[in-house]
Design an enzyme around this catalytic site. Sequence first.
Site, short mmCIF file in Angstrom:
data_model
loop_
_atom_site.label_atom_id
_atom_site.label_comp_id
_atom_site.label_asym_id
_atom_site.label_seq_id
_atom_site.Cartn_x
_atom_site.Cartn_y
_atom_site.Cartn_z
NE ARG A 54 -3.16 0.15 3.26
CZ ARG A 54 -2.56 0.92 4.37
NH1 ARG A 54 -2.21 2.05 4.35
NH2 ARG A 54 -2.34 0.22 5.57
CE1 TYR A 106 -15.69 13.26 -16.15
CE2 TYR A 106 -14.40 13.03 -14.11
CZ TYR A 106 -15.23 12.43 -14.81
OH TYR A 106 -15.68 11.23 -14.76
CG ASP A 176 -7.44 16.47 -16.03
OD1 ASP A 176 -6.81 15.56 -16.85
OD2 ASP A 176 -8.53 16.24 -15.43
CE LYS A 201 -11.53 8.71 -18.68
NZ LYS A 201 -12.63 8.27 -18.63
N1 PLP Z 1 -10.10 14.05 -16.07
C1 PLP Z 1 -10.66 13.90 -16.88
C2 PLP Z 1 -10.56 14.86 -18.08
C3 PLP Z 1 -11.68 13.05 -17.24
O1 PLP Z 1 -12.10 12.90 -18.60
C4 PLP Z 1 -11.91 12.09 -16.21
C5 PLP Z 1 -13.05 11.07 -16.66
O2 PLP Z 1 -13.64 10.88 -17.49
C6 PLP Z 1 -11.26 12.14 -15.19
C7 PLP Z 1 -10.37 13.19 -14.98
C8 PLP Z 1 -11.50 11.10 -13.86
O3 PLP Z 1 -10.96 9.95 -14.18
P1 PLP Z 1 -11.16 8.50 -13.71
O4 PLP Z 1 -12.57 8.06 -14.51
O5 PLP Z 1 -10.36 7.73 -14.02
O6 PLP Z 1 -11.43 8.61 -12.21
#
Ligand code: PLP
Length: 381
Positions: A54, A106, A176, A201
């Site tokens: 962990r 997001y 991000d 992704k």
């Molecule tokens: N950031 C973006 C731009 C996303 O499109 C997503 C999910 O769709 C996330 C963060 C969150 O990621 P996760 O679904 O792996 O938790």
Amino acid sequence: MSPQHRPLQPDTLAAQGIGEPALPYRDVVPPIHLATTFERAPDGSLPGGRLYSRDASPAYDAAETLLRELEQGEAAALFASGMAAASAVLLALRPGARIVAPHDMYWSLRKWLIEFAANWQIALDFYAGEDELAARLQQPADLVWVETPANPTWEITDIARAATLAHAAGARLVVDSTVSTPVFSRPLTLGADIVMHSATKYLNGHSDVVAGVLVTRAADDFWARIRAARAAGGAVLGPFEAWLLNRGLRTLFARVRLAAESALRIARHFEHHPGVARVLYPGLASHPGHEIAARQMQGGFSAMLSLRVAGGEAAAREVAARVRLFKRATSLGSVESLIEHRAPVEGPGTRCPADLLRLSVGIEDAQDLIDDLEQALAGAA
Ligand code: PLP
């Protein structure tokens, strides 16, 4: 520079998973490390350098090393999801901290930020565009969040400018970069302090792993708090998921470049189509963020685009219902193309236009994808 002194290119590092064969058998792909605990020597030391998985699992080493190199940071940490990675950043803040975040980002993360800030006495201000960001940063802040290109309208933020503004206000800049990927941009080299990806992704790329990663420019106190949030909070990735992520990373550059070429082709094809009111794609000169994107993204503009359907919301729903090749599914960044009528998924309070279809372009033949959208648009007219 003589050929032997030229540093290895990121494509090479990714294709070879850094390229260190695993001992003792010199495996060319990393083995799966399943152990949760590691033996101490008689003197109580840990000769293997690990205590408990962990805290730091050897299952993460290959992907963390590669992603640290690709993003040109000092350290990387894998998480159980992109949301877990983002949450670890929030948990590293102190009570009373101030976050400045974009209106367009997001959706689930925005919603979580609002709830987190309300519950944890964190001040939260939103901005739309860089002028508003500059205005919000007239006052001190602790964290500035940027998502570029931003889901689902693909607004572009100038990372270097955001970094200057954030640092002048005493804040760290987190970017991000899920949609851009390390194939097209390196936020840390533009001044960001931490780069975050939903590795679910493009990094994994096959719709079969949920994972997240953070890479930091400096392994400082804030990073130590993030690492502690992972180890103590326990949002850790399983060894098999980490292994699948390694496997996906090896084809990252080939997949993402091909998908982005197709996305540009699709964007150009539908830009003046009678069934489409607007194509949102930073690779088009008509996109308001095109110039900045051309400066800070090298070699492509991502494989995500959105179509605003000329007939409005009902027509958008119908086009999504009529596609045969695109899969009607949420998420993005995989080898298969996905389509989503986005506003209803985000629900009440969404800023997403009701006529918007979000496309995640995969690696199928681009003309097949164009033909599929053509027939769906013709049928919906
Ligand atoms: N950031 C973006 C731009 C996303 O499109 C997503 C999910 O769709 C996330 C963060 C969150 O990621 P996760 O679904 O792996 O938790």
